[in-house]
Scaffold this motif. Structure first.
Motif, PDB file in Angstrom:
ATOM      1  N   TYR A 191       0.831  -1.209   0.000  1.00  0.00           N
ATOM      2  CA  TYR A 191       0.000   0.000   0.000  1.00  0.00           C
ATOM      3  C   TYR A 191       0.864   1.258   0.000  1.00  0.00           C
ATOM      4  N   VAL A 192       1.820   1.320   0.918  1.00  0.00           N
ATOM      5  CA  VAL A 192       2.643   2.530   1.048  1.00  0.00           C
ATOM      6  C   VAL A 192       3.490   2.754  -0.208  1.00  0.00           C
ATOM      7  N   VAL A 193       4.170   1.698  -0.666  1.00  0.00           N
ATOM      8  CA  VAL A 193       5.046   1.839  -1.829  1.00  0.00           C
ATOM      9  C   VAL A 193       4.238   2.237  -3.067  1.00  0.00           C
ATOM     10  N   THR A 194       3.126   1.543  -3.284  1.00  0.00           N
ATOM     11  CA  THR A 194       2.334   1.825  -4.479  1.00  0.00           C
ATOM     12  C   THR A 194       1.669   3.194  -4.402  1.00  0.00           C
ATOM     13  N   PHE A 195       1.160   3.564  -3.221  1.00  0.00           N
ATOM     14  CA  PHE A 195       0.524   4.871  -3.066  1.00  0.00           C
ATOM     15  C   PHE A 195       1.527   5.982  -3.353  1.00  0.00           C
ATOM     16  N   MET A 196       2.725   5.876  -2.793  1.00  0.00           N
ATOM     17  CA  MET A 196       3.716   6.925  -2.997  1.00  0.00           C
ATOM     18  C   MET A 196       4.198   6.981  -4.448  1.00  0.00           C
ATOM     19  N   LEU A 197       4.296   5.823  -5.095  1.00  0.00           N
ATOM     20  CA  LEU A 197       4.695   5.824  -6.500  1.00  0.00           C
ATOM     21  C   LEU A 197       3.604   6.440  -7.379  1.00  0.00           C
ATOM     22  N   ILE A 198       2.343   6.106  -7.088  1.00  0.00           N
ATOM     23  CA  ILE A 198       1.263   6.735  -7.843  1.00  0.00           C
ATOM     24  C   ILE A 198       1.230   8.233  -7.556  1.00  0.00           C
ATOM     25  N   LEU A 203      -3.331   6.234 -18.191  1.00  0.00           N
ATOM     26  CA  LEU A 203      -4.362   6.114 -17.164  1.00  0.00           C
ATOM     27  C   LEU A 203      -4.864   4.679 -17.049  1.00  0.00           C
ATOM     28  N   MET A 204      -4.919   3.975 -18.149  1.00  0.00           N
ATOM     29  CA  MET A 204      -5.309   2.564 -18.105  1.00  0.00           C
ATOM     30  C   MET A 204      -4.320   1.759 -17.264  1.00  0.00           C
ATOM     31  N   ASP A 205      -3.044   2.071 -17.414  1.00  0.00           N
ATOM     32  CA  ASP A 205      -2.019   1.394 -16.616  1.00  0.00           C
ATOM     33  C   ASP A 205      -2.138   1.780 -15.132  1.00  0.00           C
ATOM     34  N   ILE A 206      -2.373   3.051 -14.858  1.00  0.00           N
ATOM     35  CA  ILE A 206      -2.500   3.504 -13.471  1.00  0.00           C
ATOM     36  C   ILE A 206      -3.685   2.825 -12.786  1.00  0.00           C
ATOM     37  N   ALA A 207      -4.795   2.680 -13.503  1.00  0.00           N
ATOM     38  CA  ALA A 207      -5.965   2.018 -12.935  1.00  0.00           C
ATOM     39  C   ALA A 207      -5.696   0.550 -12.627  1.00  0.00           C
ATOM     40  N   PHE A 208      -4.682  -0.027 -13.262  1.00  0.00           N
ATOM     41  CA  PHE A 208      -4.321  -1.431 -13.067  1.00  0.00           C
ATOM     42  C   PHE A 208      -3.421  -1.630 -11.844  1.00  0.00           C
ATOM     43  N   LEU A 209      -2.800  -0.547 -11.368  1.00  0.00           N
ATOM     44  CA  LEU A 209      -1.790  -0.662 -10.312  1.00  0.00           C
ATOM     45  C   LEU A 209      -2.325  -1.214  -8.988  1.00  0.00           C
ATOM     46  N   PRO A 210      -3.555  -0.904  -8.561  1.00  0.00           N
ATOM     47  CA  PRO A 210      -4.050  -1.538  -7.330  1.00  0.00           C
ATOM     48  C   PRO A 210      -4.052  -3.059  -7.402  1.00  0.00           C
ATOM     49  N   PHE A 211      -4.355  -3.623  -8.576  1.00  0.00           N
ATOM     50  CA  PHE A 211      -4.301  -5.081  -8.733  1.00  0.00           C
ATOM     51  C   PHE A 211      -2.866  -5.583  -8.589  1.00  0.00           C
ATOM     52  N   ALA A 212      -1.913  -4.876  -9.195  1.00  0.00           N
ATOM     53  CA  ALA A 212      -0.507  -5.267  -9.076  1.00  0.00           C
ATOM     54  C   ALA A 212      -0.048  -5.226  -7.629  1.00  0.00           C
ATOM     55  N   GLY A 263       6.721  -4.407 -10.777  1.00  0.00           N
ATOM     56  CA  GLY A 263       7.703  -3.526 -11.404  1.00  0.00           C
ATOM     57  C   GLY A 263       7.385  -3.237 -12.861  1.00  0.00           C
ATOM     58  N   ILE A 264       6.930  -4.262 -13.586  1.00  0.00           N
ATOM     59  CA  ILE A 264       6.596  -4.074 -14.997  1.00  0.00           C
ATOM     60  C   ILE A 264       5.439  -3.088 -15.145  1.00  0.00           C
ATOM     61  N   ALA A 265       4.465  -3.167 -14.229  1.00  0.00           N
ATOM     62  CA  ALA A 265       3.330  -2.243 -14.289  1.00  0.00           C
ATOM     63  C   ALA A 265       3.796  -0.799 -14.152  1.00  0.00           C
ATOM     64  N   PHE A 266       4.762  -0.546 -13.253  1.00  0.00           N
ATOM     65  CA  PHE A 266       5.282   0.813 -13.096  1.00  0.00           C
ATOM     66  C   PHE A 266       6.261   1.173 -14.210  1.00  0.00           C
ATOM     67  N   GLU A 267       6.971   0.195 -14.722  1.00  0.00           N
ATOM     68  CA  GLU A 267       7.871   0.470 -15.848  1.00  0.00           C
ATOM     69  C   GLU A 267       7.066   0.918 -17.066  1.00  0.00           C
ATOM     70  N   LEU A 268       5.908   0.291 -17.269  1.00  0.00           N
ATOM     71  CA  LEU A 268       5.054   0.702 -18.381  1.00  0.00           C
ATOM     72  C   LEU A 268       4.590   2.141 -18.201  1.00  0.00           C
ATOM     73  N   ALA A 269       4.249   2.519 -16.955  1.00  0.00           N
ATOM     74  CA  ALA A 269       3.857   3.907 -16.690  1.00  0.00           C
ATOM     75  C   ALA A 269       5.004   4.858 -17.019  1.00  0.00           C
ATOM     76  N   ALA A 270       6.229   4.479 -16.641  1.00  0.00           N
ATOM     77  CA  ALA A 270       7.394   5.315 -16.941  1.00  0.00           C
ATOM     78  C   ALA A 270       7.609   5.438 -18.441  1.00  0.00           C
ATOM     79  N   MET A 271       7.416   4.345 -19.161  1.00  0.00           N
ATOM     80  CA  MET A 271       7.571   4.374 -20.622  1.00  0.00           C
ATOM     81  C   MET A 271       6.559   5.308 -21.259  1.00  0.00           C
TER      82      MET A 271
END
Length: 210
Positions: free
Chosen positions: A50-57, A86-95, A117-125
């Motif tokens: 929760y903390v890591v993903t929330f702060m990254l988002i 945004l589609m990738d960001i909406a997927f991040l809670p599942f990741a 990591g891949i989910a966030f790498e896609l956001a970075a891309m």
């Protein structure tokens, strides 16, 4: 056709707000209330995810504003790339849920860290794709953005690609180390980009959009 990006930013803010809200819904309370303290303690993987993903988002949200402070026109390509982001960001809670479950079960941790990591790498891309597209088409940028400022933003966004990819690869070998490397990215990336404040002030003073 020239489109004001303010609606893009407003829609993006809404999607990001929903994504971070969904994160906490993945933390399930312990069923055994007779040993509640122990049950709450065993949920540490959920708290960590929760903390890591929330702060990254949160970083995605902050830097999305930094980027669109410098984009004055949103053409169809910008709209498309932002929609995929945004589609990738909406997927991040599942990741994040997958990551927490793997650490709770003690199985599949390597795959979970790589998946997260891949989910966030896609956001970075996608971030890099939006910015580099706008940078190549200078008419999309505010007139106060100079080459030095554009390069500074590009360097920061490209760094995200390398940093998250490194954490993801390390997670395939040592899951805890991979999470630690990605988490270490959080405090660094909250630092302001050089020239960020100086470049946005003239736009506000000149009657442009915040």
């Amino acid at each position: 056709m020239e489109r004001d990006p303010s609606r893009v930013v407003a829609f993006s803010d809404a999607v990001i707000a929903i994504a971070v809200t969904l994160l906490v819904l993945e933390i399930r309370p312990p069923q055994d209330t007779r040993h509640l303290v122990h049950g709450l303690a065993t949920l540490w993987p959920s708290y960590l995810a929760y903390v890591v993903t929330f702060m990254l988002i949160g970083q995605v949200w902050a830097n999305h504003h930094v980027m669109f402070d410098q984009i004055r026109i949103a053409d169809r390509m910008v709209l498309f790339l932002n929609t995929v982001l945004l589609m990738d960001i909406a997927f991040l809670p599942f990741a994040a849920s997958v990551l927490a479950q793997a650490f709770r079960d003690g199985q599949g941790q390597r795959s979970a860290v790589v998946f997260h990591g891949i989910a966030f790498e896609l956001a970075a891309m996608l971030f890099n794709a939006i910015w580099e597209y706008a940078r190549r088409h200078r008419r999309l940028l505010v007139t106060t953005m100079d080459s030095a400022g554009a390069r500074a933003i590009s360097r920061r966004f490209r760094l995200a690609l390398t940093w998250i990819a490194t954490g993801t690869l390390l997670g395939a070998l040592l899951p805890a180390l991979g999470v630690a490397v990605i988490a270490a990215f959080i405090p660094f990336y909250w630092l302001p980009i050089r020239g960020e404040i100086a470049e946005t002030k003239p736009r506000r003073d000149g009657g442009g959009q915040a």
